[in-house]
Write a protein that holds these residues in place. Structure first.
Motif: not given
Length: 129
Positions: A6-13, A18-23, A29-34, A90-94
């Motif tokens: 549920h958290a992932l579904a909210q965060l992908v928006s 962006t959703e990325v392959r988990s290393s 996984a989710l990725g950002s510019a960093g 999770v949203m706050t920490l993200m």
């Protein structure tokens, strides 16, 4: 849908994620510019890459939460997501993680460090010996 998904579904928006392959090879996984910023390992487990500076800054509050696990030396925190309040956490920490990556990103070596999934297993095994 479980709470972590549920958290992932909210965060992908979120526009910065962006959703990325988990290393680490586990979950999604989710990725950002960093780079990678979140790993969703299970129905109830999320690792967030907060950076060393953010963990130092928020450390006392993070240690008080029963939903958060800190692994010594890691720039990631593990969140146990069991209810909607944990999803909000999770949203706050993200938000904090995204800000930390923009303001003071980890060094390249620290950014390449793996999440707590494997570290936690190694520490747990070592502690059991």
């Amino acid at each position: 849908m479980t709470t972590a998904w549920h958290a992932l579904a909210q965060l992908v928006s979120w526009p910065d994620l962006t959703e990325v392959r988990s290393s680490c090879g586990t979950g999604r996984a989710l990725g950002s510019a960093g780079g990678e910023i979140a790993h969703f390992h299970s129905d109830h487990g999320v690792d967030l890459h907060l950076t060393a500076g953010a963990i130092r800054r928020y450390g006392p509050d993070l240690r008080r939460s029963t939903a958060i696990r800190l692994v010594p030396g890691s720039h990631w925190v593990t969140v146990r997501v069991e209810c909607e309040a944990d999803v909000s956490l999770v949203m706050t920490l993200m938000s904090a993680a995204l800000r930390a990556h923009q303001e003071q990103p980890d060094t390249l070596a620290a950014s390449a460090a793996r999440c707590n999934d494997r570290l936690e297993a190694a520490l747990t095994h070592r502690d059991a010996l």
